[in-house]
Design a protein around this motif. Structure first.
Motif, short mmCIF file in Angstrom:
data_model
loop_
_atom_site.label_atom_id
_atom_site.label_comp_id
_atom_site.label_asym_id
_atom_site.label_seq_id
_atom_site.Cartn_x
_atom_site.Cartn_y
_atom_site.Cartn_z
N ARG A 48 0.94 -1.21 0.04
CA ARG A 48 0.01 -0.03 0.03
C ARG A 48 0.86 1.26 -0.12
O ARG A 48 0.73 2.18 -0.54
N GLU A 51 1.96 1.62 -3.50
CA GLU A 51 0.91 2.35 -4.25
C GLU A 51 0.64 3.71 -3.91
O GLU A 51 0.33 4.44 -4.81
N GLN A 52 0.98 4.19 -3.01
CA GLN A 52 1.08 5.63 -2.49
C GLN A 52 2.05 6.45 -2.98
O GLN A 52 1.81 7.76 -3.12
N GLY A 79 3.05 -8.24 -4.27
CA GLY A 79 3.48 -7.00 -4.69
C GLY A 79 4.94 -6.76 -4.50
O GLY A 79 5.60 -5.67 -4.71
#
Length: 249
Positions: A48, A51-52, A79
């Protein structure tokens, strides 16, 4: 920023544990193994953050036998960009794992290290804290929320009295709690791509560490079977049984 994520191979949490007949250890014969659930949360949080746009690379690390590469491939499918496997067939305690991770932190120079707060097999809740002590890095344990802003990371952690918020300077070490996030499932295309991602195998000698344990496993026993309850006809009988049979009064 590079994120180092620790992954551990454990018995799947859905499996009923069996003890060997000689009580020497847990029986792993034909038992399904999986990634430790708290490690799944750690991997998810790292993904995450990438992804940010906070992280640029995720490195998954595990310590264990050759079969543990299966869990690393799972992390890659979820990921992670590459993986490091410290291969050993020895029983690794919390301090041994922390020493190996400390050496990898020195080599990789990550901006953030994320570990599950504990493993569901040994249940020690020690490795993250020991790693912080060995590397002299700030730590935020039992994280239920993580926010990275510039060179600082804000960690909301769960404590007995409620929630506590810490601001740590990067690089830092975080251990994850259950409520931090909900891990995703790996998609089939990602599972196929994970087979081609780099996986570096190292030995304890490569890192200059020893996994010689300072703790001896003496005996393993299954928990006592739960006995059925009984009905009592009066409060006086209840008090009598609690006092004379259960010995709790």
């Amino acid at each position: 920023m590079k994120i180092l994520v620790a992954v551990k191979r454990v018995i799947d949490y859905n499996v009923k544990i069996r003890v060997k007949p000689d009580n020497s250890d847990v029986d792993l014969t034909n038992v399904k193994m999986a990634m430790n659930p708290f490690c799944e949360i750690a991997v998810e949080e790292a993904v995450r953050l990438k992804e940010q746009g906070v992280a640029t690379e995720i490195v998954a690390v595990t310590i264990g036998p050759k079969q543990a590469q299966e869990q690393l491939r799972t992390a890659l499918a979820l990921g992670a960009d590459r993986a490091v496997h410290v291969q050993t067939d020895e029983r690794v305690d919390s301090l041994g794992a922390a020493k190996a991770f400390a050496k990898l932190v020195e080599d990789e120079q990550p901006g953030l290290v994320i570990l599950g707060k504990q493993a569901i097999d040994s249940d020690n809740n020690q490795t993250g804290q020991m790693l912080a002590a060995l590397t002299d890095l700030p730590q935020g344990t039992f994280a239920s929320e993580v926010k990275v802003e510039g060179e600082k990371v804000t960690v909301t952690r769960e404590i007995d009295g409620g929630l506590q918020t810490l601001e740590l300077s990067l690089p830092a070490i975080i251990t994850t709690d259950l409520r931090l996030n909900e891990p995703r499932y790996a998609k089939l295309p990602d599972i196929m791509k994970a087979k081609k991602k780099p996986l570096d195998v190292k030995t304890p000698d490569d890192l200059g560490v020893s996994f010689a344990s300072h703790v001896s496993l003496v005996k393993v026993e299954p928990p006592a079977e739960r006995k059925g309850g009984i009905k009592v006809s009066s409060v006086d009988e209840l008090i009598d049984k609690l006092k004379n049979e259960a010995k709790v009064l």
